[in-house]
Design a protein around this motif. Structure first.
Motif, PDB file in Angstrom:
ATOM      1  N   ARG A   1      81.301  54.013  51.576  1.00 56.94           N
ATOM      2  CA  ARG A   1      80.507  52.856  51.990  1.00 56.94           C
ATOM      3  C   ARG A   1      80.129  51.991  50.789  1.00 56.94           C
TER       4      ARG A   1
ATOM      5  N   ASP B   1      84.545  52.820  55.456  1.00 58.25           N
ATOM      6  CA  ASP B   1      83.283  52.778  56.203  1.00 58.25           C
ATOM      7  C   ASP B   1      82.731  51.365  55.992  1.00 58.25           C
TER       8      ASP B   1
ATOM      9  N   GLY C   1      81.729  48.062  54.595  1.00 55.78           N
ATOM     10  CA  GLY C   1      82.014  47.342  53.356  1.00 55.78           C
ATOM     11  C   GLY C   1      83.319  47.712  52.686  1.00 55.78           C
TER      12      GLY C   1
ATOM     13  N   THR D   1      88.401  54.127  66.019  1.00 48.07           N
ATOM     14  CA  THR D   1      86.979  54.398  66.279  1.00 48.07           C
ATOM     15  C   THR D   1      86.553  53.668  67.547  1.00 48.07           C
TER      16      THR D   1
ATOM     17  N   PHE E   1      79.785  43.366  64.446  1.00 43.08           N
ATOM     18  CA  PHE E   1      81.084  42.802  64.822  1.00 43.08           C
ATOM     19  C   PHE E   1      82.059  43.022  63.662  1.00 43.08           C
TER      20      PHE E   1
ATOM     21  N   LYS F   1      84.504  46.432  61.742  1.00 50.69           N
ATOM     22  CA  LYS F   1      85.678  47.228  62.116  1.00 50.69           C
ATOM     23  C   LYS F   1      85.460  47.948  63.452  1.00 50.69           C
ATOM     24  N   VAL F   2      84.234  48.417  63.696  1.00 44.98           N
ATOM     25  CA  VAL F   2      83.971  49.155  64.937  1.00 44.98           C
ATOM     26  C   VAL F   2      83.573  48.207  66.075  1.00 44.98           C
TER      27      VAL F   2
ATOM     28  N   ASP G   1      75.929  40.209  64.355  1.00 40.79           N
ATOM     29  CA  ASP G   1      76.299  40.749  63.051  1.00 40.79           C
ATOM     30  C   ASP G   1      75.077  40.587  62.147  1.00 40.79           C
ATOM     31  N   GLN G   2      75.263  40.792  60.842  1.00 43.67           N
ATOM     32  CA  GLN G   2      74.092  40.756  59.961  1.00 43.67           C
ATOM     33  C   GLN G   2      73.478  39.353  59.869  1.00 43.67           C
TER      34      GLN G   2
ATOM     35  N   ASN H   1      76.791  55.344  62.913  1.00 41.06           N
ATOM     36  CA  ASN H   1      76.224  56.651  62.595  1.00 41.06           C
ATOM     37  C   ASN H   1      74.713  56.512  62.487  1.00 41.06           C
TER      38      ASN H   1
END
Ligand code: NAD
Length: 424
Positions: free
Chosen positions: A82, A154, A156, A198, A227, A229-230, A250-251, A325
């Motif tokens: 990460r 993971d 980033g 995933t 929004f 990879k997963v 998203d962020q 997670n």
């Protein structure tokens, strides 16, 4: 009496405390003694490294990176890498522990690991990203290897980062070692279906969970937080399965369209602008409100600790499927359970990634590649079997899906540990 060696921070709240509490609950149900509990609670190895980066302007910045191997009883360590400003040793410890349980639950022959560097990806050029990745890889060389510890993407990080790690490791060993990382580009021995694995797994169990609570057929709605990879492919596969995705975030912000978002058009917009907000075919929404929308399914697929004791009473979804997670704190978990919200835990819900990482590793080690159907069929088989194991155990033991999944996983790890015995 053995003293329980909880890593620093375990009793001070946060993500590691959540991971430790989940383990403690499983240990209590299983009736294990303190010695076994301490073994299961404590990482086998931790390496913290200084990662100096020569910047494009000639100056130097020093970052801190970690690699934690939580448990090795069932096989080599496996877990993502990460890049985020929030990375800390405790976060990496928690994520490594969850990887141990996830691999055991899906019955892939790995222990759990995780790594991370505390850095803001957006502040680095591509050349700087490559240099920091190569330096970190060379610092953790003593730990990693296809038979020891196998990193993957993971938050980033992506397939390019994996390619640089694979190359750095291969240069150090003197020959090409594709099995040292998973999530690689296809041309370097990546697996078909890994990038979306995933999300495929998330949607596979989400559809089962909706059915489980009696929600079938058209008209079902979902909100997806994250929004990346997963989250992106989760929104896509849900739409393809006939579930109306009415909100994503998203962020940078969140979007809402009660008629359903055009996920493909939104993906193009994010590719062009780098962010979800600004998409013309939806209204902007305060990001925290996404978690409280009146939808059938909520998929947190961003970061940990977003569903808390504070907002859990206002979650209106009937089903929460943990794409991320650790998105639900222990207190929030209790609130959701009391309110009858079905929570599909992370170690089951987002395990599709590590399952196909395992397939990638098998293919790389055999130098023989499968087609996409092989990968998807085998993934579906694993997810179905884990879903059945967990729901059966929950029914049999009268536990939540999380507690049942934890008990199954912890039991498998403890069994492997006991079968191997203690050396010397
Ligand atoms: P990513 O970096 O590709 O995407 C993360 C997304 O979350 C981005 O869209 C980002 O803008 C968004 N985000 C960050 N903070 C947010 C916030 N506070 N609110 C809303 N959105 C926010 O990462 P990813 O690989 O998609 O990972 C997401 C989660 O899934 C993580 O918890 C990760 O550990 C977990 N996970 C990933 C994989 C995998 O194969 N990539 C496998 C299993 C679990």
């Amino acid at each position: 009496m053995t003293t329980l060696l909880l890593p620093t921070g375990a009793d001070t709240g946060g993500v590691l405390a959540d991971a430790q509490r989940q383990l403690a609950q499983a240990v209590e149900v299983l009736g294990y003694d303190d010695g076994l509990h301490a073994m299961l609670a404590t990482p086998r190895r931790e390496l913290t490294v200084a990662v100096p980066l020569r910047r494009d302007d000639g100056s130097t910045t020093l970052f801190t990176g970690h690699r934690v191997q939580h448990n090795l009883s069932r096989g080599p360590a496996k877990g993502g890498l990460r890049y985020s400003p929030h990375v800390s040793l405790d976060e990496v410890r928690a994520l490594a522990m969850w990887m141990t349980w996830k691999c055991a639950l899906l019955d892939v022959p790995y222990g759990g690991a995780k790594g991370g560097i505390a850095l803001d990806r957006t502040q680095l050029s591509d050349a700087e990203l490559e240099r920091v990745t190569r330096r970190f890889t060379s610092e953790i060389l003593p730990l990693i290897g296809p038979e020891r510890d196998i990193p993957a993407p993971d938050i980033g990080t992506d397939e390019r980062v994996m390619a640089w790690m694979m190359d750095t490791y291969s240069v150090a060993t003197g020959y090409t070692v594709p099995g040292v990382v998973t999530g690689k580009p296809l041309n370097l021995g990546g697996s078909r279906g890994r990038a979306s694995a995933t999300s495929r797994g998330v949607v596979h169990v989400a559809l089962r969970a909706l059915e489980h609570v009696g929600l079938t057929g058209p008209g079902r709605t979902a909100a997806v937080q994250g929004f990346g990879k997963v989250g992106r492919d989760t929104a896509r596969f849900l739409t393809e399965a006939g579930v109306r995705v009415v909100a994503v975030s998203d962020q940078y912000g969140a979007l809402h369209n009660p008629r359903g978002l055009d996920v493909a058009a939104l993906a193009d917009h994010v590719d062009a602008t780098g962010r979800v907000p600004g998409f013309p075919l939806a209204d902007e929404l305060p990001p925290a409100d996404l978690l409280e929308l009146d939808v059938d399914l909520l998929v947190p697929a961003a970061v940990e600790g977003v569903i808390t004791a504070e907002n859990a009473p206002r979650v209106r979804a009937r089903v929460v499927v943990e794409g991320a997670n650790g998105p639900t704190t222990t207190e929030a978990d209790r609130v959701l359970e009391e309110r009858g919200v079905l929570v599909v835990p992370d170690i089951l819900a987002n395990a599709g990634g590590v399952v196909v990482s395992y397939f990638e590793w098998v293919q790389a080690n055999q130098a023989y590649w499968w087609n996409e159907h092989d990968v998807e069929d085998r993934l579906a088989e694993r997810m179905t079997s884990a879903w059945t194991d967990v729901t059966d155990a929950a029914r049999r033991r009268g536990l939540s899906l999380r507690a049942a999944a934890m008990c199954l996983a912890v039991e498998r790890v403890a069994d492997a540990h006991n079968l191997r015995g203690l050396y010397p």
